[in-house]
Design an enzyme around this catalytic site. Structure first.
Site, PDB file in Angstrom:
ATOM      1  N   HIS A   1     -19.167   3.387  -6.071  1.00  0.00           N
ATOM      2  CA  HIS A   1     -17.899   4.097  -6.285  1.00  0.00           C
ATOM      3  C   HIS A   1     -17.080   3.288  -7.285  1.00  0.00           C
ATOM      4  CE1 HIS A   1     -14.529   6.781  -5.206  1.00  0.00           C
ATOM      5  NE2 HIS A   1     -13.807   5.723  -5.537  1.00  0.00           N
ATOM      6  N   CYS A   2     -16.752   3.894  -8.396  1.00  0.00           N
ATOM      7  CA  CYS A   2     -16.013   3.210  -9.460  1.00  0.00           C
ATOM      8  C   CYS A   2     -14.528   3.549  -9.339  1.00  0.00           C
ATOM      9  CB  CYS A   2     -16.544   3.617 -10.838  1.00  0.00           C
ATOM     10  SG  CYS A   2     -15.695   2.809 -12.204  1.00  0.00           S
ATOM     11  N   VAL A   3     -13.707   2.537  -9.066  1.00  0.00           N
ATOM     12  CA  VAL A   3     -12.267   2.787  -8.914  1.00  0.00           C
ATOM     13  C   VAL A   3     -11.609   3.091 -10.258  1.00  0.00           C
ATOM     14  CG1 VAL A   3     -12.079   1.360  -6.843  1.00  0.00           C
ATOM     15  CG2 VAL A   3     -11.784   0.291  -9.090  1.00  0.00           C
TER      16      VAL A   3
END
Length: 343
Positions: A180-182
């Site tokens: 999951h890329c913030v």
């Protein structure tokens, strides 16, 4: 020289922090995790309980739920760098007769990067639902080590397909989950991995291009001023030939914002370049970040075996099909029909 010393200490601190995070990442109980937990326990005796609960809620909101904060921060940093580049570097380079296409290259890369950013953040990464579960579960085989058949996600109440993972940020299971890329506020999965790869590549190219142009401008200034052949008088009244440290100090006093931006984009280029190379390695070997971290718990071998003397599982990546096919899978994820044709 005071600011230069502090700036060098700052760069060393950032480099050490990044290296520490890279070394400690992927370990279930890393040194960094133990240190943070220990510090939290010590501070819990000093900080009031109400402040602790508020801090925990804020940190949970930032790092364990989907939030636009990092997207806003990403855009703000990008705007600051391009504002400085446009306001000073572009104007000075134009006066020094730099080639126009070279000066416009960062803007072209910015347009491509923003397009990939929007596609990556808005695209469906491969969310597994009850309607598409039956088709997605047939795409990849279970390797029996990282992915076991019959494991049910307690949140989604569905059997996990091979190479999938439940994302705690999005509260969904994602097909061929990477991470999951913030910074894009979205999961990276089978259907948006190509956009993320291009986004990361263009972001690295942007930082490198601005760093090269800015460094070329400062070098041109030094050469035109013939400063390297000059001398200066120190506080004791002694004359010295111009050295590198004195030159950097002079450039900072003359172009403070440009020199600071150059240090930042150089550091950004090194960090992003290393991460881009790591993602290229994952793509060429048909691995995800999730699989790479999980596979570190096992040894790597050309064969998947169960050793009788210690019952130790040796992991082999069964999803790799060769460099070209692995790279092709990033840009054209396999479907059930394609797998049936191969079998």
């Amino acid at each position: 020289m005071d600011f230069l010393t502090l700036f060098l200490i700052y760069l060393c601190f950032v480099f050490a922090t990044v290296a520490l995070l890279c070394i400690c990442s992927g370990r279930k109980e890393s040194f960094l995790t133990r240190s943070v937990n220990g510090a939290s326990q010590v501070l819990s005796f000093v900080i009031p309980t109400q402040l602790q609960s508020v801090t925990q809620r804020v940190l949970h909101r930032l790092f364990h739920t989907r939030s636009c904060l990092f997207v806003v921060l990403h855009i703000a940093v990008q705007a600051a760098v391009y504002g400085e580049y446009t306001w000073e570097v572009f104007v000075y380079c134009w006066e020094l007769q730099f080639h126009l296409l070279l000066l416009l290259l960062p803007y072209l890369l910015l347009a491509g990067n923003m397009g990939c950013f929007i596609l990556c953040s808005r695209a469906n990464p491969g969310i597994i639902t009850k309607s598409n579960h039956a088709s997605l579960v047939k795409i990849y085989a279970y390797d029996g080590v990282l992915f076991q058949k019959g494991i049910v996600c307690p949140t989604c109440n569905m059997e996990k397909p091979a190479r999938s993972k439940h994302c705690s940020f999005c509260s969904t299971c994602v097909h061929r989950f990477d991470h999951h890329c913030v910074w894009v506020n979205n999961c990276i999965g089978a259907f948006n991995a190509k956009y993320f790869f291009l986004y990361l590549f263009t972001l690295t190219a942007m930082a490198a291009t601005i760093a090269i142009i800015t460094a070329a401008f400062l070098i041109q200034v030094v050469l035109l001023s013939n400063m390297m052949h000059g001398s200066y008088i120190d506080d004791q009244g002694q004359e010295h030939a111009v050295e590198i440290l004195f030159l950097i100090q002079h450039l900072f006093l003359t172009f403070p914002r440009i020199v600071f931006m150059l240090g930042f984009v150089i550091l950004l280029t090194l960090v992003l370049g290393a991460y881009c190379c790591f993602n290229l390695y994952l793509a060429l070997t048909n691995q995800t970040s999730n699989e790479w971290c999980k596979s570190r718990r096992y040894g790597c071998s050309h064969h998947l075996t169960l050793q009788p003397h210690d019952r130790r599982v040796v992991y082999k990546n069964i999803y790799s099909k060769g460099v070209w096919m692995n790279l092709k899978e990033i840009f054209k994820p396999p479907t059930v029909l394609e797998r049936k044709k191969k079998t």
